[in-house]
Write an enzyme that holds these catalytic residues in place. Structure first.
Site, PDB file in Angstrom:
ATOM      1  N   LYS A   1       0.844  -1.187   0.000  1.00  0.00           N
ATOM      2  CA  LYS A   1       0.000   0.000   0.000  1.00  0.00           C
ATOM      3  C   LYS A   1       0.880   1.237   0.000  1.00  0.00           C
ATOM      4  CE  LYS A   1      -3.713  -2.584   1.980  1.00  0.00           C
ATOM      5  NZ  LYS A   1      -4.667  -2.845   3.067  1.00  0.00           N
TER       6      LYS A   1
ATOM      7  N   TRP B   1      -2.585   0.618  -4.399  1.00  0.00           N
ATOM      8  CA  TRP B   1      -2.098  -0.733  -4.151  1.00  0.00           C
ATOM      9  C   TRP B   1      -1.143  -1.170  -5.265  1.00  0.00           C
ATOM     10  CZ3 TRP B   1      -6.904  -4.103  -2.358  1.00  0.00           C
ATOM     11  CH2 TRP B   1      -7.424  -3.551  -1.170  1.00  0.00           C
TER      12      TRP B   1
END
Lengths: 544, 544
Positions: free
Chosen positions: B439, B444
């Site tokens: 993250k 992501w």
């Protein structure tokens, strides 16, 4: 100790939800009753089904209420099924081919509160309406432009009716055993009796028919149910096709050979299903025009026995695989399907077509036995015939309002009323209706086999065989014949024709010639009337 | 208002009953653990399963009791499943590849009362037995002639054990929600957790996998599950094959390429399924020997991502259709299957193989969504990735004894722990495990995509990517590389190789070279250990 799996009841709305999510753009093509072709998708069909549910709720319809449909196979009829069941109400398909008295009886017996009808049936329903006090509203499956002037109570065109709903609605949570649909059986005696399907039974049945040895639909199939939705739960296509993501082609009101052929070709249909009469029309059209079948791979034939010549014609002339199927309204409806197990997959030529005249074997979730009158199981030898009984999660346990009383035997089997053989490979063949079989000297004679034999005589237009009482043998067969126009078959000629083709003791004791044989509304020979007609008939052999 | 359909609970014994009646002579062929091939039929297998149930009852086993199996795929293991569930007891498949501590833990956690084991596992179980106080009896899946001397408590050869039953036994009536089977998940952290299947979930799951766009088995198929019964409920073959009447070939303990190839050819297998490792062995054998695949039509690959080269090799060199499938122990296990919807059926060449690297789409009875961390649904655009969540009647709602707490979200979805994209046609692609995704700045990064990229470098033997804390971006990727023997890749060389093949901000902030990467018992990269190892690692960019 219970399993730790999710509580996910088998509800019908999950089928159209799945289709909308995973196969949302798949085409649902209909020939509209108004005329033009209509194209939609599972995604849009679901959205409109939600409006149907919402609109029904606004009309005061709730879980368990019955909503009748008198309609052909179109997208509107299909989305109505999903809207009705998604609200927890119960679709009740009414067969418009029934006698008017029967239609009035079943609409009243079901206490249908709303009736959806196609344009075709407005005159019929207008005639019946005074006898249908419980129906609060008539919804005509059309738009405002095509709406006829009618005095039907609270009549409204379907498109206007659902336009009053915005579709912001959620399916109603239900027990999976809740009623979802109704269909009345048209028996040859007494009033029709209502079969009540549940959400669970319809979902499980669609899963069963989607297995490879039954319809086995895939997302690459385009399925055309010519069999009407009002005929025995529509053979499950309303559920099995969207569950599999198969495209749908719905033929509306036009079921003639030319119209069916046009849809098969223009829409690229891969699998279709109907009763033999429809296929007779198609094959006649193909022969007359010299046309072929370019995309069709499989045709499923049920509803009545499939003539061997029809199977041969489809397979040999058009390269289409024919599967005979058998079922009943009480079975949701599929009971057996004649696909090829490996033990018979090597058959070809005559042996293959012999096999294909059988009704096939039971899929998972249908248990099947043949018994004698005392309930003893009979062997699966392909010769011994007995009462055909079935058991399963999509088989009726009772009729609506308890009509007909207890219908299951001590082991929970439903007696189909058919007489059948089952061969060592599990293939079942219907040989007669139990009430039509002739009981002679403790043995059974199949009326249907004798009739099939008699109509093979070149001078015979139609034949029926009934049992007539006999002092020594209890019953003996009487052959009733309608001669072909201008022909004069004789008793001796017919018996000579049949001799050697059946066991000697099966030969009818007598032959009578008549101008016509009585039929039911659905075209079956009405043997009760025939038996009544010949109640006092004395066979020549009776005096011996 | 309830439907009026029969009460016919979805119980597992009905599957083998159906197979015995409708496909009774179909072959179940096994490579026995003792060595020779063994042939039986569904009819005989059912008869022996009744003996298992009867014998278990005599040993005091009843509904809800757990019976463990440590066994390969053979007829004995299969009939044991039916015997155990037909009594209402619960089969608990134990994966012999787990660490010994884990095996001891799960047998004790499940409180298995009887343990059935193959000859292969006698030494292992003898070592563990002192730690398994609840196990009352060990049944060795062999006959008296092959029974080893053993001090295992109440040890008996299986054949002798069931010989004491005459098979005159009836399946025990049960609620369809009763527990039927157990399988523990081997997480990378903490103790394994038990998934408890019900009769209903196993039957519904078998119906789902038997649809045309999944395994779609027919009675003309011969199916070989190379995937072991102890791996994620055996991918349902124990249920789906007899339900469809498909023949079964069970490979026993020999899963090498030559042994698998021999069975495929000699037994005429048409469809088979296993993890990629097995197929790597088969393909290597085919290349080494120049042999082909004469009857195999379909191979299903799951358990981990299927390499694109493997699909291409099977399809191009051997004419076998490859389908990628995905599932989890918690899903019974099938979650998706990569068959071809009509919207992609026209693809060929590279585009087709691109599609086939995806895990596929969800069948009916599996609902699938991707969400962000806050539970908001993400679009199906094939690019946005999020947490993959599932819902359905064969998806777990909790683990055994409540381990892991509440596992469903507010809408009833189970979080798979995977991160995935779903494309507009519904095809899902796993991009990472949720706990391994990096993250970075609110976005992501897929560790798996970076790893796949890095191992494409000619000097890299193995690669792992983990997130390392970063003062500005929260986490940034660190690439951990095991160089090939004799090669000396460099940080700059690797980053240059990756540059342009992923978004610039995905590029690892650093590369470290190690001699080995830690693995779990089932061969997966143990990222928890790796993260622990690099807990105090400071990225060069951290100081910027």
């Amino acid at each position: 100790m219970l399993g730790l799996m999710q509580d996910w009841p088998l509800l019908i709305h999950r089928i159209i939800d799945h289709a909308a999510v995973q196969h949302g753009g798949r085409a649902v093509v209909s020939r509209s009753v108004e005329g033009p072709m209509h194209r939609t998708t599972y995604r849009d069909l679901r959205a409109r089904a939600l409006k149907v549910a919402q609109r029904l709720a606004r009309d005061g319809i709730g879980p368990g209420d019955r909503v009748a449909t008198l309609a052909w196979n179109t997208w509107r009829h299909l989305e109505a099924w999903y809207g009705i069941t998604g609200l927890g109400a119960v679709y009740h398909t009414v067969n418009p081919r029934l006698f008017e008295d029967q239609i009035a009886y079943i609409v009243n017996h079901a206490e249908d509160r709303i009736l959806l009808l196609d344009l075709t049936f407005v005159p019929l329903v207008e005639k019946l309406a005074p006898r249908l006090p419980a129906v609060e509203r008539y919804v005509v499956l059309t738009d405002a432009a095509h709406m006829p002037a009618t005095a039907l109570r609270n009549a409204i065109p379907y498109e206007e009716w659902i336009a009053e709903a915005d579709g912001d609605f959620a399916w109603v949570p239900l027990d999976e055993n809740a009623a979802a649909g109704m269909c009345y059986t048209s028996g040859t005696t007494g009033h029709p009796k209502g079969v009540v399907y549940s959400h669970r039974s319809n979902v499980l049945h669609a899963l069963a028919v989607n297995m490879a040895d039954c319809f086995g639909l895939s997302s690459r199939d385009i399925a055309m149910p010519v069999v009407p939705l009002f005929h025995a739960n529509g053979w499950s296509f309303a559920f099995s096709a969207p569950m599999a993501g198969a495209g749908l082609v719905l033929p509306g009101a036009k079921l003639d050979g030319a119209s069916i052929h046009q849809l098969l070709e223009e829409e690229g249909v891969t699998v279709t299903a109907a009763v033999p009469t429809v296929w007779l029309g198609l094959l006649q059209h193909l022969e007359a025009t010299g046309a072929g079948l370019s995309t069709l791979k499989r045709v499923v034939i049920g509803g009545s026995a499939c003539p061997r010549a029809m199977t041969e014609k489809f397979e040999r002339a058009y390269g289409v695989t024919v599967s005979h199927a058998w079922g009943m309204t009480e079975m949701s409806p599929l009971g057996s399907f004649c696909s090829l197990k490996p033990e018979v997959a090597g058959l070809d030529g005559e042996a293959l077509f012999d096999l294909k005249t059988k009704q096939g074997f039971a899929p998972f979730m249908v248990e099947m036995v043949v018994t004698d009158d005392a309930g003893r199981r009979l062997p699966w030898d392909g010769e011994t015939f007995g009462r055909l009984k079935v058991r399963g999660p999509a088989v009726a346990r009772a009729y609506f309002r308890g009509e007909g009383g207890a219908i299951l035997d001590a082991e929970g089997f439903f007696d189909t009323g058919d007489v059948a053989t089952i061969d060592p490979h599990g293939y079942m063949r219907i040989t007669d209706r139990a009430k039509d079989v002739i009981k002679s000297g403790g043995e059974w004679i199949s009326s249907i086999e004798l009739e099939n034999l008699a109509v093979g005589h070149p001078d015979v237009a139609e034949a029926a065989v009934i049992g007539v009482s006999h002092p020594k043998w209890d019953e003996r067969p009487l052959l009733v014949v309608v001669p072909k126009a201008g022909r004069e078959p004789t008793r001796e000629g017919l018996l000579a024709f049949m001799r050697g083709k059946v066991a000697k003791w099966w030969l009818p004791d007598d032959v009578v010639f008549v101008e016509a044989i009585p039929h039911t509304a659905t075209g079956k020979i009405q043997k009760t009337a025939l038996r009544e007609q010949f109640r006092d008939y004395r066979l020549p052999s009776s005096t011996v």
